[in-house]
Design a protein around this motif. Structure first.
Motif, PDB file in Angstrom:
ATOM      1  N   HIS A   1       1.098   5.047  -2.315  1.00  0.00           N
ATOM      2  CA  HIS A   1       0.518   5.879  -3.385  1.00  0.00           C
ATOM      3  C   HIS A   1       1.622   6.568  -4.167  1.00  0.00           C
ATOM      4  CE1 HIS A   1      -3.819   5.860  -2.025  1.00  0.00           C
ATOM      5  NE2 HIS A   1      -3.219   5.443  -0.914  1.00  0.00           N
TER       6      HIS A   1
ATOM      7  N   HIS B   1      -9.921   0.879   0.075  1.00  0.00           N
ATOM      8  CA  HIS B   1      -9.656   1.676   1.277  1.00  0.00           C
ATOM      9  C   HIS B   1     -10.921   1.616   2.138  1.00  0.00           C
ATOM     10  CE1 HIS B   1      -6.242   3.557  -0.783  1.00  0.00           C
ATOM     11  NE2 HIS B   1      -5.903   4.130   0.350  1.00  0.00           N
TER      12      HIS B   1
ATOM     13  N   HIS C   1       0.850  -1.200   0.000  1.00  0.00           N
ATOM     14  CA  HIS C   1       0.000   0.000   0.000  1.00  0.00           C
ATOM     15  C   HIS C   1       0.882   1.246   0.000  1.00  0.00           C
ATOM     16  CE1 HIS C   1      -4.031   1.802   1.435  1.00  0.00           C
ATOM     17  NE2 HIS C   1      -3.235   2.817   1.109  1.00  0.00           N
TER      18      HIS C   1
ATOM     19  N   ASP D   1       1.749   3.913   2.927  1.00  0.00           N
ATOM     20  CA  ASP D   1       0.680   4.801   2.450  1.00  0.00           C
ATOM     21  C   ASP D   1       1.292   5.930   1.614  1.00  0.00           C
ATOM     22  OD1 ASP D   1      -1.979   5.269   2.029  1.00  0.00           O
ATOM     23  OD2 ASP D   1      -2.368   6.246   3.955  1.00  0.00           O
TER      24      ASP D   1
ATOM     25  N   HIS E   1      -5.970  -0.276   4.818  1.00  0.00           N
ATOM     26  CA  HIS E   1      -6.047   0.091   6.246  1.00  0.00           C
ATOM     27  C   HIS E   1      -6.843  -0.980   7.012  1.00  0.00           C
ATOM     28  CE1 HIS E   1      -4.197   4.010   5.681  1.00  0.00           C
ATOM     29  NE2 HIS E   1      -4.971   4.171   4.626  1.00  0.00           N
TER      30      HIS E   1
HETATM   31 ZN   LIG Z   1      -3.931   4.764   1.036  1.00  0.00          ZN
END
Ligand SMILES: [Zn+2]
Ligand SMILES: O=c1[nH]cnc2c1ncn2[C@@H]1O[C@H](CO)[C@@H](O)[C@H]1O
Length: 361
Positions: free
Chosen positions: A26, A212, A24, A300, A236
């Motif tokens: 971005h 998500h 995970h 993240d 998450h």
């Molecule tokens: Zn995320």
């Protein structure tokens, strides 16, 4: 008198050298500050700071907001400089190199193609520029002796209405580096069931997706993601702890998540910034690991959290006293939960991860 000392856990540098797997991350949350400055100067985009250090600090401070909605406003500056094929290629190439230098051997990096159309690119052009950038960065990383495999996840924004198009795009590029699909963005008010047609389409295509859920919103969002939409993993999913009672009794949803080995893509620093956890020490990852949920550790947004995979693991070592066995467990969990084929996952576990940790433990 002999001074007894507690053996120190793995150091940051040792963790950096150990192989790690990341599910995970971005793309638009991991740019180098210097690259943002460079790209912004080229298009006249105004930034809140003028030096790489100042800009890096600005992102962390602005994202440290206690709310997912405010945290997400910082992406305006990264998305603004990712609107040409060259810029997307550069950001993706640097992402692969940065992750490889941090010791990440397998990464799934996600981004939302629909956010990169402001200067005339088409959706396929956006995806191809990013895939090329990952290929270039991975090839350079291998030459430098730090091989990495990067898989791409295409994200649809949950407040928008393009999820079906993005799902189709993920199938079109499934043999060219796209390994799955995701939805992201503000969670409250935008349940995943708004995108049911996209998820049903992906299921019929035998594809993989994560959602998500359970970050800014609680159990109903996790339940929908799994039981209505059919998500393979939870982005998450940290709020699953709301279904764990005193004495660690599991509610039906938490029991389902654990029994079915649903991977939780936990992102400790990000959760502290958006208010989903009060501190790293109080982050539910400790409890979820003790209860043997399928826990994975993730970054993240490296830029917004000023972090890296090694740093997230080092923070957990410090907060929970974890050693190599736990770090290996997180890494193998992530590899088991990856969206690439089983034989390729197994090869990374058996040929890369286990031999390296065997030398460390
Ligand atoms: Zn995320
Ligand atoms: O933690 C998160 N929760 C929800 N959405 C996120 C998170 N981090 C990033 N994005 C959103 O995903 C988009 C595509 O990468 C980003 O532009 C951001 O709006």
């Amino acid at each position: 008198m002999a001074v007894s000392s507690v053996p120190a856990g793995p150091s940051f540098d040792e963790i950096r050298r150990a192989p790690k797997a990341l599910l995970h991350d971005h793309l638009d949350g991991g740019l180098r500050p210097a690259t943002i400055l460079d790209l912004a100067a080229g298009i006249g985009h105004e930034l809140p700071a003028a030096t790489p250090e100042g800009l890096g600090e600005w992102f962390v401070a602005a994202a440290d907001s206690g709310s997912l909605e405010r945290y997400l406003t910082t992406f305006a500056h990264t998305v603004a400089v990712m609107q040409t094929a060259d810029a997307l290629h550069r950001v993706a190439r640097e992402c692969a190199l940065d992750l490889a230098r941090d010791g990440v051997v397998y990464a799934e990096v996600r981004f939302a193609p629909e956010q990169h159309l402001e200067r005339g690119l088409s959706l396929p052009e956006v995806v191809e520029a990013v895939l090329d950038g990952f290929r270039a960065g991975s090839a350079e990383a291998a030459e430098q002796g730090t091989p990495i495999r990067v898989g791409t996840l295409l994200t649809a924004m949950r407040h928008a209405a393009r999820s079906m198009e993005i799902a189709e795009l993920s199938i079109r590029y499934r043999d060219a580096g796209v390994v799955g699909f995701d939805i992201a963005g503000a969670e409250a008010g935008y349940p995943p069931t708004r995108h049911l047609d996209a998820f049903e389409y992906l299921q019929r295509e035998n594809s993989h997706f994560t959602i998500h859920a359970g970050e800014a919103f609680g159990l109903p969002s996790i339940w929908q993601a799994l039981q209505w939409c059919g998500a393979d993993r939870l982005g998450h999913g940290v709020r699953i702890v709301d279904d764990i009672g005193p004495d660690n009794a599991l509610g039906r949803l938490a029991a389902y998540v654990r029994d079915k080995r649903i991977p939780l893509e936990l992102c400790p620093s990000s959760n502290v910034q958006t208010g989903a956890a009060a501190s790293i020490r109080e982050h539910p990852i400790g409890l979820l690991r003790d209860l043997r949920f399928r826990v994975t550790v993730n970054t993240d947004n490296r830029l917004m959290s000023g972090t890296s995979m090694s740093r997230e693991m080092a923070l957990l070592v410090e907060a929970f006293g974890y050693g190599w066995p736990e770090l290996q467990w997180f890494t193998v969990n992530a590899m088991k939960s990856a969206f690439i084929p089983f034989d390729e996952r197994l090869a990374l576990i058996n040929d890369v991860i286990k031999p390296a940790y065997a030398k460390l433990t």
